[in-house]
Design a protein around this motif. Structure first.
Motif, PDB file in Angstrom:
ATOM      1  N   ASP A  62      -5.494   9.114   4.606  1.00  0.00           N
ATOM      2  CA  ASP A  62      -6.588   9.762   3.891  1.00  0.00           C
ATOM      3  C   ASP A  62      -6.236  10.006   2.427  1.00  0.00           C
ATOM      4  OD1 ASP A  62      -8.065  10.287   6.412  1.00  0.00           O
ATOM      5  OD2 ASP A  62      -6.390  11.653   6.797  1.00  0.00           O
ATOM      6  N   ALA A  63      -4.940  10.011   2.123  1.00  0.00           N
ATOM      7  CA  ALA A  63      -4.473  10.343   0.777  1.00  0.00           C
ATOM      8  C   ALA A  63      -3.145   9.662   0.523  1.00  0.00           C
ATOM      9  CB  ALA A  63      -4.304  11.866   0.629  1.00  0.00           C
ATOM     10  N   VAL A  64      -2.795   9.543  -0.762  1.00  0.00           N
ATOM     11  CA  VAL A  64      -1.478   9.031  -1.129  1.00  0.00           C
ATOM     12  C   VAL A  64      -0.818   9.972  -2.126  1.00  0.00           C
ATOM     13  CG1 VAL A  64      -1.965   6.598  -0.710  1.00  0.00           C
ATOM     14  CG2 VAL A  64      -2.459   7.566  -2.955  1.00  0.00           C
ATOM     15  N   ALA A  65       0.494  10.068  -2.015  1.00  0.00           N
ATOM     16  CA  ALA A  65       1.320  10.723  -3.021  1.00  0.00           C
ATOM     17  C   ALA A  65       2.053   9.620  -3.759  1.00  0.00           C
ATOM     18  CB  ALA A  65       2.312  11.683  -2.374  1.00  0.00           C
ATOM     19  N   VAL A  66       2.058   9.688  -5.081  1.00  0.00           N
ATOM     20  CA  VAL A  66       2.604   8.600  -5.880  1.00  0.00           C
ATOM     21  C   VAL A  66       3.826   9.088  -6.660  1.00  0.00           C
ATOM     22  CG1 VAL A  66       2.108   6.803  -7.562  1.00  0.00           C
ATOM     23  CG2 VAL A  66       0.269   7.659  -6.102  1.00  0.00           C
ATOM     24  N   ALA A  67       4.979   8.493  -6.371  1.00  0.00           N
ATOM     25  CA  ALA A  67       6.214   8.791  -7.088  1.00  0.00           C
ATOM     26  C   ALA A  67       6.747   7.487  -7.660  1.00  0.00           C
ATOM     27  CB  ALA A  67       7.229   9.440  -6.155  1.00  0.00           C
ATOM     28  N   LEU A  68       6.026   6.982  -8.655  1.00  0.00           N
ATOM     29  CA  LEU A  68       6.330   5.706  -9.292  1.00  0.00           C
ATOM     30  C   LEU A  68       6.313   5.885 -10.806  1.00  0.00           C
ATOM     31  CD1 LEU A  68       3.973   3.478  -7.102  1.00  0.00           C
ATOM     32  CD2 LEU A  68       6.473   3.298  -7.146  1.00  0.00           C
ATOM     33  N   PRO A  69       6.919   4.966 -11.568  1.00  0.00           N
ATOM     34  CA  PRO A  69       6.813   5.048 -13.029  1.00  0.00           C
ATOM     35  C   PRO A  69       5.345   5.109 -13.446  1.00  0.00           C
ATOM     36  CG  PRO A  69       8.410   3.385 -12.400  1.00  0.00           C
ATOM     37  CD  PRO A  69       7.740   3.817 -11.135  1.00  0.00           C
ATOM     38  N   PRO A  70       5.039   5.808 -14.533  1.00  0.00           N
ATOM     39  CA  PRO A  70       3.630   6.042 -14.895  1.00  0.00           C
ATOM     40  C   PRO A  70       2.798   4.786 -15.060  1.00  0.00           C
ATOM     41  CG  PRO A  70       5.124   6.739 -16.656  1.00  0.00           C
ATOM     42  CD  PRO A  70       5.952   6.509 -15.453  1.00  0.00           C
ATOM     43  N   SER A  71       3.376   3.726 -15.628  1.00  0.00           N
ATOM     44  CA  SER A  71       2.595   2.503 -15.805  1.00  0.00           C
ATOM     45  C   SER A  71       2.267   1.854 -14.474  1.00  0.00           C
ATOM     46  CB  SER A  71       3.364   1.516 -16.695  1.00  0.00           C
ATOM     47  OG  SER A  71       4.618   1.197 -16.117  1.00  0.00           O
ATOM     48  N   VAL A  72       3.120   2.043 -13.474  1.00  0.00           N
ATOM     49  CA  VAL A  72       2.860   1.531 -12.132  1.00  0.00           C
ATOM     50  C   VAL A  72       1.926   2.486 -11.384  1.00  0.00           C
ATOM     51  CG1 VAL A  72       3.903   0.778  -9.957  1.00  0.00           C
ATOM     52  CG2 VAL A  72       5.134   0.439 -12.110  1.00  0.00           C
ATOM     53  N   GLN A  73       2.158   3.772 -11.560  1.00  0.00           N
ATOM     54  CA  GLN A  73       1.338   4.786 -10.898  1.00  0.00           C
ATOM     55  C   GLN A  73      -0.144   4.600 -11.203  1.00  0.00           C
ATOM     56  OE1 GLN A  73       1.678   9.388 -10.323  1.00  0.00           O
ATOM     57  NE2 GLN A  73       1.210   9.078 -12.505  1.00  0.00           N
ATOM     58  N   ALA A  74      -0.474   4.351 -12.466  1.00  0.00           N
ATOM     59  CA  ALA A  74      -1.879   4.281 -12.863  1.00  0.00           C
ATOM     60  C   ALA A  74      -2.624   3.210 -12.071  1.00  0.00           C
ATOM     61  CB  ALA A  74      -1.978   4.008 -14.368  1.00  0.00           C
ATOM     62  N   GLY A  75      -2.065   2.033 -11.985  1.00  0.00           N
ATOM     63  CA  GLY A  75      -2.728   0.964 -11.255  1.00  0.00           C
ATOM     64  C   GLY A  75      -2.841   1.261  -9.773  1.00  0.00           C
ATOM     65  N   MET A  76      -1.790   1.827  -9.193  1.00  0.00           N
ATOM     66  CA  MET A  76      -1.820   2.175  -7.782  1.00  0.00           C
ATOM     67  C   MET A  76      -2.842   3.273  -7.506  1.00  0.00           C
ATOM     68  SD  MET A  76       0.087   0.274  -5.956  1.00  0.00           S
ATOM     69  CE  MET A  76       1.484  -0.840  -6.050  1.00  0.00           C
ATOM     70  N   ALA A  77      -2.953   4.240  -8.420  1.00  0.00           N
ATOM     71  CA  ALA A  77      -3.897   5.333  -8.230  1.00  0.00           C
ATOM     72  C   ALA A  77      -5.333   4.826  -8.259  1.00  0.00           C
ATOM     73  CB  ALA A  77      -3.683   6.393  -9.308  1.00  0.00           C
ATOM     74  N   VAL A  78      -5.624   3.914  -9.178  1.00  0.00           N
ATOM     75  CA  VAL A  78      -6.964   3.326  -9.234  1.00  0.00           C
ATOM     76  C   VAL A  78      -7.254   2.582  -7.928  1.00  0.00           C
ATOM     77  CG1 VAL A  78      -8.374   1.559 -10.356  1.00  0.00           C
ATOM     78  CG2 VAL A  78      -7.046   3.169 -11.743  1.00  0.00           C
ATOM     79  N   ARG A  79      -6.284   1.837  -7.468  1.00  0.00           N
ATOM     80  CA  ARG A  79      -6.442   1.073  -6.220  1.00  0.00           C
ATOM     81  C   ARG A  79      -6.713   2.008  -5.041  1.00  0.00           C
ATOM     82  NH1 ARG A  79      -1.817  -3.415  -4.913  1.00  0.00           N
ATOM     83  NH2 ARG A  79      -2.567  -4.227  -2.902  1.00  0.00           N
ATOM     84  N   ALA A  80      -5.953   3.112  -4.976  1.00  0.00           N
ATOM     85  CA  ALA A  80      -6.128   4.060  -3.876  1.00  0.00           C
ATOM     86  C   ALA A  80      -7.472   4.775  -3.965  1.00  0.00           C
ATOM     87  CB  ALA A  80      -4.988   5.078  -3.886  1.00  0.00           C
ATOM     88  N   ALA A  81      -7.867   5.171  -5.176  1.00  0.00           N
ATOM     89  CA  ALA A  81      -9.154   5.853  -5.346  1.00  0.00           C
ATOM     90  C   ALA A  81     -10.303   4.950  -4.929  1.00  0.00           C
ATOM     91  CB  ALA A  81      -9.316   6.303  -6.792  1.00  0.00           C
ATOM     92  N   ARG A  82     -10.244   3.694  -5.308  1.00  0.00           N
ATOM     93  CA  ARG A  82     -11.300   2.754  -4.925  1.00  0.00           C
ATOM     94  C   ARG A  82     -11.368   2.566  -3.413  1.00  0.00           C
ATOM     95  NH1 ARG A  82     -10.199  -1.703  -9.758  1.00  0.00           N
ATOM     96  NH2 ARG A  82     -11.343  -0.578 -11.401  1.00  0.00           N
ATOM     97  N   ALA A  83     -10.248   2.801  -2.738  1.00  0.00           N
ATOM     98  CA  ALA A  83     -10.231   2.735  -1.282  1.00  0.00           C
ATOM     99  C   ALA A  83     -10.663   4.062  -0.662  1.00  0.00           C
ATOM    100  CB  ALA A  83      -8.833   2.362  -0.796  1.00  0.00           C
ATOM    101  N   GLY A  84     -11.019   5.049  -1.505  1.00  0.00           N
ATOM    102  CA  GLY A  84     -11.487   6.338  -1.005  1.00  0.00           C
ATOM    103  C   GLY A  84     -10.385   7.290  -0.622  1.00  0.00           C
TER     104      GLY A  84
END
Length: 298
Positions: A62-84
């Motif tokens: 249902d959710a993700v916690a992201v512990a990645l470098p900021p430039s990697v985090q941003a793309g992953m966060a967008v991907r996760a948000a689009r997946a709801g």
């Protein structure tokens, strides 16, 4: 709430994994990492699944916690948000304004909750102090010193490529801003920015309340001189940010609490992705000052 962890580095191992595993309101479902062997090792430590593919993890949580470098985090966060999927993110949200804006817009568009982990905002004593000072009128000026010794000690973060590239402005600058903005208001302008020794940066900020602040940020302070101090001066006198009696894991547990609450109620947390975007915009304005090409903060 089933939550997955993206990242396997020192911060994921020291803070995120134990906080997620120990949280009574979360089901820690699994780990994905850019190094599969590290993901497997971390997942085995907590008895959860190691995922080879990000999309497979997203499908199970249902959710993700992201512990990645900021430039990697941003793309992953967008991907996760689009997946709801709801987002528990780390600071800085991104090191490029466009990337931070993409995260904030994706979260808003998908109507998912987001919380950015600014440590002081989730520690008991500092957070209580911030709330108390925000209710006091007439602050005239503030002085913030956030001095780390990441590059002058045996810190596990010393090998971090993004910290070596971006320095103290982007690593500890978000912490200082997360304390100052709720009390003094938004930054209207970065009045001055200059380098000190090594990666040390000095900033002068003009705030919406009419107050000014000065920031000294470093990751190369001598270990004996490291520490964080914030001092406010105004009509009410002098007030100093208290230290915290607890480490990162209890604070991160509260950040997870905040995410669960925001997801349940639909009410954004003060440290959501939009706030993370604003911090990135201010840091980018300071960076532009440092490189000699001024860019407004607003």
């Amino acid at each position: 709430m089933r939550i997955g962890l993206l990242g396997t580095g020192p911060w994921a191992r020291a803070a995120y994994a134990p906080a997620l595993a120990g949280h009574t309101g979360l089901d820690f479902a699994g780990v994905w990492g850019r190094r599969p062997e590290a993901a497997t090792a971390l997942a085995e430590q907590y008895g959860v699944e190691a995922y080879d593919e990000v999309d497979a993890l997203l499908a199970d949580v249902d959710a993700v916690a992201v512990a990645l470098p900021p430039s990697v985090q941003a793309g992953m966060a967008v991907r996760a948000a689009r997946a709801g999927r709801h987002l528990l993110l780390d600071k800085p949200l991104a090191v490029e304004v466009a990337e931070a804006r993409a995260v904030a817009e994706a979260a808003e568009r998908a109507q998912v909750a987001s919380v950015v982990f600014f440590t002081a905002r989730f520690q008991k004593e500092p957070d209580a102090w911030i709330g108390e000072q925000a209710a006091v009128a007439g602050w005239f000026t503030a002085r913030a010193q956030w001095l780390g010794s990441v590059f002058t000690s045996d810190s596990p973060f010393a090998a971090s490529p993004w910290r070596r590239e971006k320095g103290a402005l982007w690593d500890v600058g978000p912490h200082a801003l997360s304390v100052l903005l709720p009390v003094l208001g938004d930054v209207r302008q970065v009045l001055a920015a200059a380098y000190g020794p090594s990666d040390t940066v000095h900033l002068v900020l003009d705030h919406a309340t009419g107050a000014s602040s000065t920031l000294t940020l470093s990751l190369t302070a001598p270990p004996s001189a490291a520490g964080a101090d914030v001092e406010l001066r105004g009509e009410a006198g002098v007030s100093v940010l208290p230290g915290s009696s607890e480490g990162a894991v209890p604070a991160l547990t509260r950040a997870a609490d905040a995410l669960v609450t925001a997801a349940r109620t639909g009410r954004p947390h003060a440290c959501d992705a939009s706030f993370g975007l604003r911090v990135t915009e201010i840091l980018a304005a300071a960076q532009a000052r440092l490189t000699g090409s001024q860019s407004p903060a607003d």
